[in-house]
Write an enzyme that holds these catalytic residues in place. Structure first.
Site, PDB file in Angstrom:
ATOM      1  NE  ARG A 128      38.530  52.253  12.794  1.00 44.72           N
ATOM      2  CZ  ARG A 128      39.633  52.468  12.731  1.00 44.72           C
ATOM      3  NH1 ARG A 128      39.864  53.772  12.453  1.00 44.72           N
ATOM      4  NH2 ARG A 128      40.515  51.574  12.686  1.00 44.72           N
ATOM      5  CG  ASP A 129      34.217  50.283   6.566  1.00 43.89           C
ATOM      6  OD1 ASP A 129      33.551  51.537   6.247  1.00 43.89           O
ATOM      7  OD2 ASP A 129      34.848  49.747   5.497  1.00 43.89           O
ATOM      8  CG  LEU A 130      26.826  49.180   9.968  1.00 42.42           C
ATOM      9  CD1 LEU A 130      26.873  47.832   9.757  1.00 42.42           C
ATOM     10  CD2 LEU A 130      26.234  49.552  11.346  1.00 42.42           C
ATOM     11  CG  ASN A 150      31.670  46.194   4.888  1.00 43.97           C
ATOM     12  OD1 ASN A 150      32.251  45.635   3.738  1.00 43.97           O
ATOM     13  ND2 ASN A 150      32.485  47.039   5.546  1.00 43.97           N
TER      14      ASN A 150
END
Length: 289
Positions: A81-83, A87
């Protein structure tokens, strides 16, 4: 809590290792393995970092893809969900590892097609159908990965601001939309390749990566490839030796007259695409919430 739940039970060479944590009264502490190369974001967008060579960019892309494919491959998939570039952390050998699982979510079970959730993530990386409906699937991660591929190709952020003469005239440029007219042809693709590569990249590899990025960012989730397919296709690009600089394709290596002509053509194409000149842009990294 999400970090402890997910990283506490998963072990993979392309996931950041959680070494320990503290949860006593108001004390909250997570301890990870040290990643000496920092984040992909730092190497692509910070001037203090040396340019990532083409081979290293491909290695990072494959490693990140393997990490996401591992998350998706379980009995119940995990949606990252937060690629995004910040990150993706790099060890001393530039092995990519996914970090920050605070927004990770267990995927749908059984015959369910999606998970409904409050929209969270980062502008420019989040899949359009997720932003519009809150319906989350593994294909949402595939879209985000496609954006990362575009960043690796162009050296530009997922979303940037182009300053205007006034604050009202300022434009917000989405990388997916800005690059779309240039990805179908090798000739046009070279116009948006990261200039910091100085032409040292595989023409075939860049073309294949651009084609893969187009498929990953397809507006229709069902038409995006799985991450397993993404890994397979990226691994096929390893070992390609055809370099653009040897073919005179990249304008900084061309004679002055040709360089000026191509530069003028590039500016004209950018204007035709609605972006005007292409100065270094201010970033827009606001989170969705």
């Amino acid at each position: 809590q999400a970090e402890v739940i997910f990283l506490g039970q998963f072990r993979h060479e392309h996931l950041l290792k959680l070494l320990g944590y503290c949860c006593e009264d108001e004390e909250r502490l997570l301890v990870y393995e040290f990643m000496p190369r920092g984040s992909l974001d730092n190497h692509l967008f910070k001037r203090i970092s040396a340019t990532l060579p083409w081979g290293t960019r491909l290695k990072v892309a494959i490693g990140a893809a393997k990490g996401v494919a591992f998350l998706h491959g379980g009995k119940q998939p995990v949606i990252y969900r937060d690629l995004k570039a910040s990150n993706i952390l790099l060890d001393s050998d530039f092995t990519a590892k996914l970090s920050d699982f605070g927004l990770a979510k267990l995927g749908p079970e059984g015959e369910e097609t999606h998970v409904s959730t409050r929209v969270m993530g980062t502008h420019g990386y989040a899949a359009p159908e997720y932003v519009q409906t809150g319906h989350l699937t593994v294909k949402s991660d595939v879209y985000s990965f496609g954006v990362v591929l575009l960043e690796l190709l162009t050296g530009r952020r997922a979303m940037e601001h182009v300053p205007g003469r006034t604050a009202r005239a300022e434009q917000t440029i989405k990388l997916v939309e800005w690059t779309r007219p240039y990805l179908a042809s090798s000739r046009r693709l070279r116009c948006i390749m990261d200039q910091k590569l100085s032409g040292h990249y595989s023409v075939k590899g860049a073309r294949a990566m651009a084609h893969l990025a187009v498929r990953c960012t397809n507006p229709q989730p069902r038409d995006r490839p799985s991450m397993a397919v993404v890994v397979e296709e990226l691994e096929q690009l390893e070992g390609l030796k055809d370099m653009a600089v040897s073919m005179g394709l990249f304008w900084p290596t061309a004679p002055a007259a040709g360089r000026n002509a191509l530069s003028a053509k590039f500016r004209a194409e950018m204007k035709g695409a609605g972006t005007g000149a292409v100065p270094r842009r201010r970033t827009a990294s606001a989170n969705l919430s």
